[in-house]
Design a protein around this motif. Structure first.
Motif, PDB file in Angstrom:
ATOM      1  N   LEU A 236       0.851  -1.193   0.000  1.00  0.00           N
ATOM      2  CA  LEU A 236       0.000   0.000   0.000  1.00  0.00           C
ATOM      3  C   LEU A 236       0.882   1.236   0.000  1.00  0.00           C
ATOM      4  CD1 LEU A 236      -2.274  -1.227   2.900  1.00  0.00           C
ATOM      5  CD2 LEU A 236      -2.933  -1.163   0.489  1.00  0.00           C
ATOM      6  N   PRO A 237       0.763   2.110  -0.987  1.00  0.00           N
ATOM      7  CA  PRO A 237       1.559   3.334  -0.956  1.00  0.00           C
ATOM      8  C   PRO A 237       1.021   4.285   0.107  1.00  0.00           C
ATOM      9  CG  PRO A 237       0.103   3.329  -2.852  1.00  0.00           C
ATOM     10  CD  PRO A 237      -0.102   2.025  -2.159  1.00  0.00           C
ATOM     11  N   ILE A 238       1.936   4.942   0.794  1.00  0.00           N
ATOM     12  CA  ILE A 238       1.559   5.954   1.789  1.00  0.00           C
ATOM     13  C   ILE A 238       1.922   7.315   1.224  1.00  0.00           C
ATOM     14  CG2 ILE A 238       2.020   6.844   4.106  1.00  0.00           C
ATOM     15  CD1 ILE A 238       2.599   4.028   4.997  1.00  0.00           C
ATOM     16  N   MET A 239       0.952   8.225   1.234  1.00  0.00           N
ATOM     17  CA  MET A 239       1.231   9.579   0.740  1.00  0.00           C
ATOM     18  C   MET A 239       1.077  10.568   1.893  1.00  0.00           C
ATOM     19  SD  MET A 239      -0.558   9.594  -2.991  1.00  0.00           S
ATOM     20  CE  MET A 239      -2.181   9.012  -2.554  1.00  0.00           C
ATOM     21  N   GLU A 240       2.073  11.414   2.056  1.00  0.00           N
ATOM     22  CA  GLU A 240       2.001  12.441   3.092  1.00  0.00           C
ATOM     23  C   GLU A 240       2.483  13.761   2.510  1.00  0.00           C
ATOM     24  OE1 GLU A 240       4.611  10.693   5.983  1.00  0.00           O
ATOM     25  OE2 GLU A 240       3.006   9.576   6.972  1.00  0.00           O
ATOM     26  N   MET A 241       1.771  14.848   2.851  1.00  0.00           N
ATOM     27  CA  MET A 241       2.243  16.155   2.420  1.00  0.00           C
ATOM     28  C   MET A 241       3.236  16.656   3.449  1.00  0.00           C
ATOM     29  SD  MET A 241       0.931  16.748  -0.460  1.00  0.00           S
ATOM     30  CE  MET A 241       1.346  18.452  -0.825  1.00  0.00           C
ATOM     31  N   ASN A 242       4.415  17.068   2.947  1.00  0.00           N
ATOM     32  CA  ASN A 242       5.441  17.615   3.826  1.00  0.00           C
ATOM     33  C   ASN A 242       5.642  19.050   3.364  1.00  0.00           C
ATOM     34  OD1 ASN A 242       7.583  18.109   5.420  1.00  0.00           O
ATOM     35  ND2 ASN A 242       8.646  16.180   4.948  1.00  0.00           N
ATOM     36  N   GLY A 243       4.873  19.985   3.938  1.00  0.00           N
ATOM     37  CA  GLY A 243       4.809  21.327   3.366  1.00  0.00           C
ATOM     38  C   GLY A 243       4.117  21.198   2.023  1.00  0.00           C
TER      39      GLY A 243
END
Lengths: 321, 321, 321, 321, 321
Positions: free
Chosen positions: C82-89
């Motif tokens: 499962l790909p994990i996507m997170e916004m970092n700024g």
């Protein structure tokens, strides 16, 4: 050119054999023969066809070369065409590995490719418990190696796009960028046409009905297919990126032209206005009082300077200069 | 026009027969009749329809010509339309080969095509062990020949794109290039519309349910299909390339316009600045000390030259000139 | 790094266990073990492979990381990426959660991701009647959480496009807008390549033939699939919007250039006409009566002014100025 | 408006009947009734619905008109909507033929179309051995006629594109060409939306499961489908061509602008240089020896001429003029 | 907010019931309950969930709102999400109607939509022979109404594109046109994303395997699907048209810029040539005979006028002016 010709029994190397003895070993039910040739002459191919009783149509394909990637069944045996991609500097070189795989033989023919597959044989011989699966395992090992060698090629193309991207955003637009983008697109097209059909072909080696000799190794062939899926995704990604960069480049060219037009117009104005003023005082009217003023001339120059200074300030503010 | 009308038995040529005797030979279970006509008159078609008992709808198609590539089953017999492509100089000429194939007859009708198929008959007769398969083998041989003749056409188009590519990158953009690209695109469209449906049609001659008369030759028809797949891939490749070259050409036109604008502006500046200076000294102020200097005039010229030289240097450095 | 290693019985937490005892608990039919690790070292992975008897190919994938989203069956157990996507700024960061799910164990490996999944465990333990479904329920809970965390990422990208849209319509075209659009497109590409294959993969967990361990929870997996469908639709929507905004931006750049050209031409005319008039009265003809008029000079100036005023009025009316 | 209302027995015309007697004839197993109406009033439709016991939903569609092409089964009867395309000068006019086909009746409703179908009835009555197939044959005959009438429409559009093509390559780019291209695109869109769904619909009348009443005439319906396939290919071809011509036109506009810019610049140079030289000799320096030369003036003119001649030669060589 | 809560028996309205009695009526095999609420509070939803024993996951979707269009089966009952589109001036407003349909109940939840569905209830109660079909018929009636209300929305968008089209061809290109086109594209995107998935979903309510409660009304659900097909075709048509108009607009902007450039150049020439002539006679050569001619000055003016008249004539002829 014959590279190798070895007989195996129960996953263990038996002995190097002579090509003309191949047909004897192929008869023996407990043996399998693994032959590797590169850029074979027609006569060599004919001899191998007879030893292995290969199908005429498949051999004809092998003779012509430059086939599309495919996996074809001829009775119980398989004919597999695997494209080989190698970077030669910034050039992409395309060769192919053709594999004939039967119940107890494997014949691999390498064409137009630098890098050989002796490491596959070495690794396979080091794991007799896997090699015991016979020709299907060798087929898997060859496919896996061919596919794994695609990744550095795609990585090299990825590096190229990153370099182009930098150029597009940093420099002024140039012919060199457009040409580099064109070259990259053509390479991506070639890679896509190699990896795409192969993905489709390997999809038939697991899941529903599979060729008999591949039956016991479905998890392995699915793994090859999975690598190809990943590869195809990367290629599609690169293609999308190139398309985007192309349109960005075009937008920047258009935008830059617009900026240049404005800058030129600003400079033209800085020249045209003094020319007009000078023209005024070049008129020959008898009665032009300014002409007799003692400071008429420096005043005229001053006026020109002031107007230009004001224009310059305005253009700077509007970011035209 | 009747080209040939021959009866075969067990793969061996029996004798040339008269068209009106065809129906007798077609009755005989051990025989098969192979008739070839080109650009037939309506009356000839009617006669053949009666001799072979062909289906009305298929004959109507043959009568009208310009059909799309297809393989249709009428009971146990097949009606096959194969497009023929020939390069006539740089013109692409499209004809068609229509084949009616029944259990013991084959009727081929060639239309609008220069190059005949007598070599197919000669080769087939030289291999009686294959010709023994009967009408299906002849059908395969005809299809294989038609398809193999596509490759030089695609190669010719490939050469055209290479020539255009060179023009685009080497020369200034021109109408001729755009027109050549348009002509090439239209040819590719025609080729695609010939090869695409044929690929689809041949896909039904092997694998799942196939027409009865093709049953024994599936490997052969798969081979034709494989050639068409390769061909279609080449065509798609060419189309992609043409699209890319088109967009590259547009980008280069835009870029060139931007370069021309800058060059023109530079030259304009080299003229405008001396004009302005000359305008200054053309003013009629009483009190302009420079005018009375002994070397005023050459000094003015020198100033103009120096400014222009400086501008020239700057423009060169900025690659505007 | 081991995060957690707990055994459960009938949906209730039994106790924390040591990694080396895992294989004992996995044997017990009424138990299931839930292990969570993050960024494991190769040695840790090897130990876990032995404890859970994981398939070599799956572990190899876990070792390499950067897999495409997929759900693979190995016998009765599943390997899920499962790909994990997170916004970092404004940066998009991609990690992955790999899950090995067997009949009575679940092993989750988190890589390159900040945000953990301890809240999933807490919520699951709070609902023992659901946790009783065993590893499949944990798998569902993890997938649901991963997918739900995509939505804020897509929302952030949606905000970006709204900001760009505003810039495009409000400001003059600029490099910054084009660069922002490019960055956004690349992020959307990454998100698409994460969510698209996952949608496809989850579609196999309900409906027709499903992996055995998921059989009882089809409604739940369909719900995950439904969320992914909604997400993919949003992403496609965003991509379409970016494409449209891009072309709108290009049209506005072209339009603006056209407007600038007209404005410049108008100003040029306002300067050129007086220059021409001044040129006329700068001619040296003996016999030019205007030159001797007492008000010749102011009249000439007036003429220039009137012409310019008239031109200015016309340009304003035509919206060139 | 009722056009025709006839009963047939065994393929032979029995007699003209009154609409209110239809239901009696429809009961008789050996008869079939063929009714043709055009642009019927609501009351007429209601009467026909009762006589033929038509399904409410189908009649509602017929009442509203402007349906998409489709073939719907209601129990054992069919409801068929066939778009009618007619060229009215250069305008494309869209009407429709709705056909209700039951085991022993056929009702055709023509709407918004000039050209009738009485020739179909005449031809059908001339071939009683085919008309014996009953309503399915009439349905085929109507479909075949409708589809065959599409070809001249597509040919007319083909002529339009050829005319536009000529304009694009021969003339300077113009608004008229762009508008013509737009009009053509819209017509092609309309034609595509008529022929595309019909192709799909007719594909269900042969091959696998077909409506019972069509069962005996599959070869005929396949023929209609084949014509539609050919038609769709022609339409796709035209659409591709229009797209290509559009992009060619845009490229030529851009190229022409670039050429115009260069020509203008060349002419500007031919004016600017003499202006500059004249400016030089308009300077008022006391000490300008050339001014006192007896042939100073003609020499100056000569210099201007020579420079301009040289520039002209250079511009010609560079193809700017 | 509860809108309506009524029990029906054999297609006839029984009585208004209190929400808390719903579960009693749902038990009775001969009854069915039809409840309509709008923008319900969480507490209301919870109560309804209990009365109807709705599935947790479906209720969660209803709670969140903004679902994509879908039809989900939960055991024997259906959960249907229908997007509602309403034009609010030129704004497109999106709401949704969620329907829970069980064997003997129907619960409709309207959200973010102005226009209610009381007319559906009125019409249904007026036709008890149809309402006897129970909840499936109500579901059909609601779907039919929702879909029929899409048509005026699409018509409004069609009017918008016609207005834009007129602007593009009549006026000079403008920002307003580009912005209107962008707004229209976004609306079409929203409409497409509502109607497309719904088309797909309704396709599962007739033909092959259908949910049990819809079994008897397949012709009706096919009719809804047919309307959606027509609608989707209209939307695709509009999208194609917008794309074409966009490219036409860009071509016209480019073409107009080219025309403006030529017009400006023509005017510039009309000013530059007299300026050059005036410059010639502004030179200070001692020996310029024209200067002493009595009609030298008017002759010079005449020359300028003649040249300009000639240029004007040429420019007119070349359509530059």
């Amino acid at each position: 050119m014959l590279v190798n010709c070895v007989a195996y029994q129960s996953g263990v190397r038996l002995e190097d054999i002579r090509p003309q003895d191949i047909s004897d070993y192929v008869q023996r039910p407990d043996c399998f023969v693994w032959v590797a040739v590169r850029d074979p002459l027609p006569a060599e191919l004919d001899a191998l066809q007879e030893e292995f009783s290969l199908h005429e149509l498949a051999v004809e394909d092998a003779r012509h070369g430059h086939q599309r990637p495919k996996i074809e069944e001829y009775g119980k045996s398989l004919f597999v065409v695997l494209p080989i991609m190698e970077m030669n500097g910034s050039e992409l070189q395309l060769g192919e590995l053709m594999v004939f795989a039967g119940e107890n033989y494997i014949l691999s023919i390498r064409q137009h490719a630098e890098h050989g597959f002796t490491d596959v044989r070495r690794r396979a011989e080091a794991e007799p418990e896997l090699l015991r699966h016979g020709s299907a395992y060798v087929l898997y090992a060859l496919m896996d190696t061919v596919v794994d060698r695609y990744f550095p090629v795609v990585d090299a193309l990825d590096d190229e796009i990153v370099a182009i991207e930098k150029n597009v955003f940093a420099d002024v637009p140039s012919r060199a960028t457009i040409e580099a983008m064109y070259a990259l697109k053509q390479k991506l097209l070639a890679v896509k046409h190699a990896a795409g059909p192969l993905l489709e072909a390997t999809g038939k080696l697991y899941g529903g009905r599979v060729p008999q000799i591949c039956a016991g190794l479905q998890d392995y062939f699915r793994d090859v297919n999975d690598h190809l899926l990943r590869l195809n995704q990367s290629i599609d990604n690169l293609r999308d990126t190139v398309t985007t960069v192309t349109s960005v480049n075009l937008a920047l060219i258009t935008l830059q032209e617009s900026e240049v037009t404005k800058r030129l117009a600003a400079y033209a104005a800085l020249v045209a206005v003094p020319t007009m003023v000078a023209g005024l005082y070049g008129m020959n009217f008898k009665n032009m009082p300014e002409l007799s003023w003692p400071y008429g001339y420096p005043l005229a120059l001053l006026i020109m300077l002031v107007i230009d200074a004001y224009l310059f300030y305005r253009f700077r503010k509007a970011k035209w200069l």
